[in-house]
Motif scaffolding. Structure first.
Motif, mmCIF file in Angstrom:
data_model
loop_
_atom_site.group_PDB
_atom_site.id
_atom_site.type_symbol
_atom_site.label_atom_id
_atom_site.label_comp_id
_atom_site.label_asym_id
_atom_site.label_seq_id
_atom_site.Cartn_x
_atom_site.Cartn_y
_atom_site.Cartn_z
ATOM 1 N N GLY A 214 0.765 -1.388 -0.009
ATOM 2 C CA GLY A 214 0.056 0.077 0.021
ATOM 3 C C GLY A 214 0.762 1.348 0.146
ATOM 4 N N VAL A 215 0.108 2.414 0.226
ATOM 5 C CA VAL A 215 0.745 3.671 0.490
ATOM 6 C C VAL A 215 1.644 3.754 1.475
ATOM 7 N N GLU A 216 2.982 4.404 1.446
ATOM 8 C CA GLU A 216 3.621 4.597 2.535
ATOM 9 C C GLU A 216 3.104 5.351 3.559
ATOM 10 N N PRO A 217 3.392 5.076 4.664
ATOM 11 C CA PRO A 217 2.503 5.787 6.013
ATOM 12 C C PRO A 217 2.956 7.303 5.987
ATOM 13 N N ALA A 218 3.830 7.776 5.785
ATOM 14 C CA ALA A 218 4.652 9.037 5.609
ATOM 15 C C ALA A 218 3.504 10.008 4.977
ATOM 16 N N LEU A 219 3.598 9.470 3.487
ATOM 17 C CA LEU A 219 2.444 10.125 2.526
ATOM 18 C C LEU A 219 1.129 9.970 2.942
ATOM 19 N N LEU A 220 0.789 8.979 3.464
ATOM 20 C CA LEU A 220 -0.599 8.930 3.723
ATOM 21 C C LEU A 220 -1.109 9.774 5.020
ATOM 22 N N VAL A 223 -1.582 13.030 3.268
ATOM 23 C CA VAL A 223 -2.988 13.133 2.694
ATOM 24 C C VAL A 223 -4.148 13.444 3.667
ATOM 25 N N LEU A 224 -3.928 12.696 4.867
ATOM 26 C CA LEU A 224 -5.103 12.755 5.786
ATOM 27 C C LEU A 224 -4.967 14.103 6.202
ATOM 28 N N GLN A 225 -3.944 14.959 6.361
ATOM 29 C CA GLN A 225 -4.112 16.267 6.989
ATOM 30 C C GLN A 225 -4.697 17.139 5.991
ATOM 31 N N VAL A 226 -4.555 17.093 4.541
ATOM 32 C CA VAL A 226 -5.251 17.664 3.596
ATOM 33 C C VAL A 226 -6.654 17.268 3.820
ATOM 34 N N ILE A 227 -7.050 16.078 3.853
ATOM 35 C CA ILE A 227 -8.595 15.718 3.960
ATOM 36 C C ILE A 227 -9.008 16.432 5.028
ATOM 37 N N GLY A 228 -8.605 16.333 6.043
ATOM 38 C CA GLY A 228 -8.953 16.957 7.387
ATOM 39 C C GLY A 228 -9.444 18.390 7.366
ATOM 40 N N ARG A 229 -8.793 19.272 6.242
ATOM 41 C CA ARG A 229 -8.995 20.518 6.257
ATOM 42 C C ARG A 229 -10.307 20.763 5.594
ATOM 43 N N HIS A 230 -11.040 19.792 4.890
ATOM 44 C CA HIS A 230 -12.023 19.991 4.169
ATOM 45 C C HIS A 230 -13.008 19.283 4.758
ATOM 46 N N ARG A 285 -10.321 20.375 -3.518
ATOM 47 C CA ARG A 285 -9.434 19.577 -2.532
ATOM 48 C C ARG A 285 -8.627 18.861 -3.341
ATOM 49 N N MET A 286 -8.897 18.339 -4.740
ATOM 50 C CA MET A 286 -7.924 17.637 -5.680
ATOM 51 C C MET A 286 -6.561 18.630 -6.037
ATOM 52 N N SER A 287 -6.813 19.811 -6.083
ATOM 53 C CA SER A 287 -5.709 20.549 -6.406
ATOM 54 C C SER A 287 -4.786 20.737 -5.096
#
Length: 304
Positions: A214-220, A223-230, A285-287
């Motif tokens: 799967g996706v590397e934990p550091a990158l995940l 990504v979760l930080q970005v998701i949390g801002r929306h 969000r995608m941007s």
């Protein structure tokens, strides 16, 4: 033994037990955390040991947890591993024989709506596994609740209880522990929060390498930080189409377990929340996600 299934609150149960051994001990329950290296909060690795006929290790595990429970003054050993739902009759029998020193064995299986389970499992594998798309998922994913229940019901002296995840999810952990153990718990734990489909496809296309996991934990985490801002996840009408396609690949008969009074709910079709997507919000969000990925990959390239 709580044997799953997947995508039905297993991680929340395991995290609660790992974090609250004193509450379980007060109720006379011993939960052996840290017993296995890959998944220290749970016991799915018993499945691999049984499959590879490493029964001496399985018997040693049961002897150790039994002794630990006795030393603690606990009358019950509680095990949880969602991979255990994959054991067929022969392998379930092996595990049963290895645990013969216990006075009684009870098995609990939680089931969620078939279509929801398949779509949630598909998204989970896009993020954490080697799955690259729908056809790849279908070629790998095999689960029959009916066969699982039959395997355990066929063992002499084993009590099998099947619970409806969807009816419990609004108050999941308190309902589970009240139903299974008659104990009262309060916990806000919600584990394995699912990412939205757009984000998963982005990560699946850009952040996974062929043949790897799967996706590397550091990158995940980024990504979760970005998701949390929306405010809300991106929900798209195409997700209903994908869920229907996956659902059609597996027979309903596999989810028709004799004796259940909630089979209709397991097979019901509920439309997902994607009828009126907010395209502008999704694009914003995608941007931001693409910008995070660009920075991350550029830094990774320089480091390499």
């Amino acid at each position: 033994m709580h044997i799953g299934s997947h995508k039905a609150g297993s991680t929340s149960i395991q995290e609660f037990c790992r974090r609250n051994p004193e509450k379980l001990a007060a109720a006379g329950i011993h939960y052996p955390a840290g017993a296995f290296p890959r998944y220290p909060a749970q016991h799915s690795e018993l499945k691999d040991l049984v499959q590879h006929d490493r029964m001496a290790e399985v018997r040693d595990f049961f002897a150790r947890v039994s002794a630990a429970a006795e030393a603690q003054g606990a009358g019950t050993v509680f095990l949880s591993g969602e991979d255990l739902c994959a054991l067929g009759p022969g392998l379930a029998h092996r595990l049963h024989v290895a645990a013969a020193s216990f006075a009684s064995i009870s098995v609990v299986l939680l089931l969620r709506n078939k279509r929801d389970y398949l779509y949630s499992s598909f998204k989970h594998h896009l993020l954490h596994g080697r799955v690259t798309g729908e056809h790849d998922f279908v070629s790998r994913q095999m689960f029959s609740p009916r066969r699982t229940v039959e395997a355990w019901r066929g063992l002499k002296g084993v009590a099998v209880e099947v619970l409806p995840f969807d009816a419990m999810r609004g108050d999941f952990l308190p309902t589970f522990f009240r139903t299974v153990f008659g104990m009262t718990v309060e916990s806000p734990i919600r584990a394995n929060l699912s990412l939205d489909y757009l984000t998963l496809q982005m990560l699946n296309a850009m952040a996974k390498r062929p043949g790897e996991g799967g996706v590397e934990p550091a990158l995940l985490r980024l990504v979760l930080q970005v998701i949390g801002r929306h405010k809300a996840p991106a929900a798209l009408p195409v997700e209903d189409v994908i869920a229907d396609n996956l659902n059609g690949c597996y027979p309903d008969a596999d989810w028709e377990v004799p004796g259940l009074d909630f089979t209709a709910a397991l097979l019901a079709r509920r439309q997902m929340a994607g009828a009126n997507p907010d395209a502008a919000a999704d694009a914003a969000r995608m941007s931001e996600l693409y910008a995070v990925l660009q920075t991350y990959f550029a830094a990774s390239h320089r480091a390499a």
